[in-house]
Design an enzyme around this catalytic site. Structure first.
Site, PDB file in Angstrom:
ATOM      1  N   HIS A 207       0.838  -1.202   0.000  1.00  0.00           N
ATOM      2  CA  HIS A 207       0.000   0.000   0.000  1.00  0.00           C
ATOM      3  C   HIS A 207       0.874   1.254   0.000  1.00  0.00           C
ATOM      4  O   HIS A 207       0.852   2.056   0.937  1.00  0.00           O
ATOM      5  CB  HIS A 207      -0.924   0.006   1.220  1.00  0.00           C
ATOM      6  CG  HIS A 207      -2.369   0.168   0.873  1.00  0.00           C
ATOM      7  ND1 HIS A 207      -3.046  -0.722   0.062  1.00  0.00           N
ATOM      8  CD2 HIS A 207      -3.271   1.136   1.193  1.00  0.00           C
ATOM      9  CE1 HIS A 207      -4.290  -0.325  -0.076  1.00  0.00           C
ATOM     10  NE2 HIS A 207      -4.460   0.799   0.585  1.00  0.00           N
ATOM     11  N   ASP A 211      -3.101   7.417  -0.637  1.00  0.00           N
ATOM     12  CA  ASP A 211      -4.446   7.103  -1.097  1.00  0.00           C
ATOM     13  C   ASP A 211      -4.360   6.703  -2.568  1.00  0.00           C
ATOM     14  O   ASP A 211      -3.374   6.992  -3.244  1.00  0.00           O
ATOM     15  CB  ASP A 211      -5.373   8.318  -0.933  1.00  0.00           C
ATOM     16  CG  ASP A 211      -6.839   7.958  -1.082  1.00  0.00           C
ATOM     17  OD1 ASP A 211      -7.175   6.755  -0.967  1.00  0.00           O
ATOM     18  OD2 ASP A 211      -7.652   8.868  -1.321  1.00  0.00           O
ATOM     19  N   ASN A 213      -4.392   3.546  -3.779  1.00  0.00           N
ATOM     20  CA  ASN A 213      -3.687   2.283  -4.023  1.00  0.00           C
ATOM     21  C   ASN A 213      -4.566   1.244  -4.711  1.00  0.00           C
ATOM     22  O   ASN A 213      -4.114   0.548  -5.623  1.00  0.00           O
ATOM     23  CB  ASN A 213      -3.151   1.712  -2.699  1.00  0.00           C
ATOM     24  CG  ASN A 213      -2.091   2.593  -2.085  1.00  0.00           C
ATOM     25  OD1 ASN A 213      -0.950   2.612  -2.536  1.00  0.00           O
ATOM     26  ND2 ASN A 213      -2.462   3.340  -1.048  1.00  0.00           N
ATOM     27  N   ARG A 215      -7.260   1.696  -6.648  1.00  0.00           N
ATOM     28  CA  ARG A 215      -7.481   2.075  -8.046  1.00  0.00           C
ATOM     29  C   ARG A 215      -6.217   1.861  -8.879  1.00  0.00           C
ATOM     30  O   ARG A 215      -6.272   1.337  -9.994  1.00  0.00           O
ATOM     31  CB  ARG A 215      -7.926   3.545  -8.118  1.00  0.00           C
ATOM     32  CG  ARG A 215      -9.391   3.769  -7.757  1.00  0.00           C
ATOM     33  CD  ARG A 215      -9.691   5.249  -7.548  1.00  0.00           C
ATOM     34  NE  ARG A 215      -9.181   5.724  -6.275  1.00  0.00           N
ATOM     35  CZ  ARG A 215      -8.821   6.978  -6.032  1.00  0.00           C
ATOM     36  NH1 ARG A 215      -8.882   7.879  -6.999  1.00  0.00           N
ATOM     37  NH2 ARG A 215      -8.396   7.339  -4.847  1.00  0.00           N
ATOM     38  N   SER A 217      -3.779  -0.205  -8.318  1.00  0.00           N
ATOM     39  CA  SER A 217      -3.483  -1.633  -8.479  1.00  0.00           C
ATOM     40  C   SER A 217      -4.280  -2.226  -9.633  1.00  0.00           C
ATOM     41  O   SER A 217      -3.780  -3.080 -10.375  1.00  0.00           O
ATOM     42  CB  SER A 217      -3.800  -2.395  -7.181  1.00  0.00           C
ATOM     43  OG  SER A 217      -5.198  -2.578  -7.007  1.00  0.00           O
ATOM     44  N   ARG A 218      -5.515  -1.764  -9.822  1.00  0.00           N
ATOM     45  CA  ARG A 218      -6.343  -2.293 -10.908  1.00  0.00           C
ATOM     46  C   ARG A 218      -5.881  -1.746 -12.266  1.00  0.00           C
ATOM     47  O   ARG A 218      -5.934  -2.446 -13.277  1.00  0.00           O
ATOM     48  CB  ARG A 218      -7.812  -2.002 -10.620  1.00  0.00           C
ATOM     49  CG  ARG A 218      -8.317  -2.805  -9.410  1.00  0.00           C
ATOM     50  CD  ARG A 218      -9.779  -2.601  -9.123  1.00  0.00           C
ATOM     51  NE  ARG A 218     -10.088  -1.360  -8.441  1.00  0.00           N
ATOM     52  CZ  ARG A 218     -10.004  -1.170  -7.124  1.00  0.00           C
ATOM     53  NH1 ARG A 218      -9.575  -2.146  -6.339  1.00  0.00           N
ATOM     54  NH2 ARG A 218     -10.338  -0.014  -6.578  1.00  0.00           N
ATOM     55  N   TYR A 249     -13.483 -10.407  -2.623  1.00  0.00           N
ATOM     56  CA  TYR A 249     -12.245  -9.688  -2.952  1.00  0.00           C
ATOM     57  C   TYR A 249     -11.489  -9.322  -1.678  1.00  0.00           C
ATOM     58  O   TYR A 249     -10.295  -9.631  -1.529  1.00  0.00           O
ATOM     59  CB  TYR A 249     -12.623  -8.441  -3.752  1.00  0.00           C
ATOM     60  CG  TYR A 249     -11.544  -7.394  -3.949  1.00  0.00           C
ATOM     61  CD1 TYR A 249     -10.466  -7.623  -4.800  1.00  0.00           C
ATOM     62  CD2 TYR A 249     -11.634  -6.154  -3.322  1.00  0.00           C
ATOM     63  CE1 TYR A 249      -9.495  -6.643  -5.009  1.00  0.00           C
ATOM     64  CE2 TYR A 249     -10.675  -5.166  -3.533  1.00  0.00           C
ATOM     65  CZ  TYR A 249      -9.615  -5.424  -4.371  1.00  0.00           C
ATOM     66  OH  TYR A 249      -8.657  -4.449  -4.575  1.00  0.00           O
ATOM     67  N   TYR A 250     -12.171  -8.685  -0.738  1.00  0.00           N
ATOM     68  CA  TYR A 250     -11.509  -8.274   0.505  1.00  0.00           C
ATOM     69  C   TYR A 250     -11.102  -9.475   1.350  1.00  0.00           C
ATOM     70  O   TYR A 250     -10.050  -9.472   1.991  1.00  0.00           O
ATOM     71  CB  TYR A 250     -12.423  -7.349   1.305  1.00  0.00           C
ATOM     72  CG  TYR A 250     -12.478  -5.936   0.762  1.00  0.00           C
ATOM     73  CD1 TYR A 250     -11.326  -5.163   0.661  1.00  0.00           C
ATOM     74  CD2 TYR A 250     -13.680  -5.366   0.354  1.00  0.00           C
ATOM     75  CE1 TYR A 250     -11.359  -3.877   0.164  1.00  0.00           C
ATOM     76  CE2 TYR A 250     -13.733  -4.071  -0.144  1.00  0.00           C
ATOM     77  CZ  TYR A 250     -12.571  -3.329  -0.235  1.00  0.00           C
ATOM     78  OH  TYR A 250     -12.610  -2.052  -0.733  1.00  0.00           O
TER      79      TYR A 250
END
EC number: 2.7.7.-
Length: 363
Positions: A207, A211, A213, A215, A217-218, A249-250
């Site tokens: 991470h 802020d 991260n 989005r 990563s995708r 996912y989480y």
């Protein structure tokens, strides 16, 4: 071989199960078959990509708490160059759109380096006023991952992340490891889909930014899939699949990330989720293609001629239809009206400038 740095990413502990083999085989079969669909008109591919991009932007920002629907995202994108973005949701959507366009248009030329990752992060947040202070820079204070419900309310902390002190070293290790693994050839090489899966889960475990991260990563996953030869990826939204499986996912992230820094990391939960998501992304695109074929097969002959022309050329006008079929204008108007009414064609322009295109539905 794994690269031994301050910390070794133990990808040698990845377990290749029958399900993983089956999913990889299915995805790679479609990857090869996609080349045979090259006869699709450029405008048809453009329409597919546009719908997938809207879905990806909407889903990826909603996973992080945005409230904008796909229709609202579509309207916002139509005025990107006209109106300032007043809400944080709009700013995040605009930034995601900018970065996705860069990745889809220049993917092969974007080397996976820390500098490029930081540039993509900067561009991702370029419209977000609140994030101006940390755009493109690694985090300077501790952060953790929170989950949100469908109303944007935080459900709680999902997992703790790397400290700001450790982040530069861990990112250097991750980028070096990935590039070295990607360059390896022969039987020791990890399959590209598994390599990208491991990359994604370690990136999110670190991470690295204050802020954005999730989005980012995708976006990076799309970039790496494109670079691995999965050329169909722009035409079907992986983010939309993830959004519809947000709890899984989480859960998969949490189960794997809690073990990454151990001697025996458990990659299974995340890789199972990731490969199932990529397979569903591929199947959705396949269903869209098949649906179009099925719809065309059930149309009246005159409507079929109109729709086939639109598919092959990307668009059709009344003048095109008259020349193609030899039918009179009033008869053709009825067929155009029916095709639009049933959602098979979409109408553009007005008066003498009216034209139609075969439609890919937004869900």
């Amino acid at each position: 071989m794994d690269v031994v740095l301050g910390f070794m990413i133990r990808s040698d502990t990845v377990q290749i199960t029958p399900e993983i083999l089956s999913l990889i085989a299915e995805i790679d079969e479609f990857k090869g078959a996609w080349r045979a669909l090259g006869s699709l008109a450029p405008d048809r591919l453009s329409a597919l990509r546009r719908v997938a991009t809207i879905e990806s932007i909407g889903s990826s920002t909603r996973i992080e708490g945005s409230q904008l629907s796909d229709r609202e995202v579509e309207r916002l994108l139509s005025r990107l160059q006209i109106k300032p973005f007043t809400t944080r949701d709009e700013q995040e959507v605009a930034g995601y759109a900018d970065v996705m366009e860069r990745v889809l248009s220049s993917g092969p030329d974007i080397a996976l380096t820390e500098n490029h990752i930081q540039q993509l992060h900067r561009d991702l947040l370029t419209h977000s006023e609140k994030d101006a202070w940390h755009r493109g820079s690694y985090k300077t204070s501790s952060n953790s991952v929170a989950a949100f419900d469908d109303d944007g309310r935080q459900l709680g902390v999902v997992f703790e992340t790397a400290t700001p002190f450790d982040t530069p070293r861990l990112m250097s290790e991750l980028v070096t490891w990935f590039n070295c693994e990607r360059a390896v050839s022969g039987t020791r090489r990890l399959h590209p889909l598994l390599l990208i899966g491991v990359w994604g889960v370690v990136f999110l475990e670190i991470h690295p930014f204050q802020d954005g991260n999730g989005r980012l990563s995708r976006v990076l996953t799309t970039l790496l899939l494109l670079q691995a030869g999965y050329a169909y990826v722009p035409y079907s939204s992986l983010e939309s699949v993830i959004e519809r499986s947000k709890e899984a996912y989480y859960l998969a992230l949490r189960q794997t990330q809690g073990t990454i820094r151990s001697e025996t990391p458990d990659w299974q939960p995340w890789l199972d989720f990731f490969l199932r998501a990529v397979a569903e992304q591929m199947r959705r695109l396949g269903r869209k293609i098949e649906r179009e074929k099925l719809v065309l097969a059930t149309l009246p002959e005159l409507s079929l001629q109109i729709a086939e022309f639109a598919r092959e050329h990307g668009r059709i006008t009344m003048g095109d239809a008259i020349r193609l079929t030899g039918s009179n204008r009033n008869t053709l108007k009825q067929h155009f009206r029916a095709l639009v009414g049933h959602g098979h064609l979409s109408l553009h322009g007005s008066g003498r400038g009216v034209w139609y295109e075969l439609r890919w539905e937004l869900p």
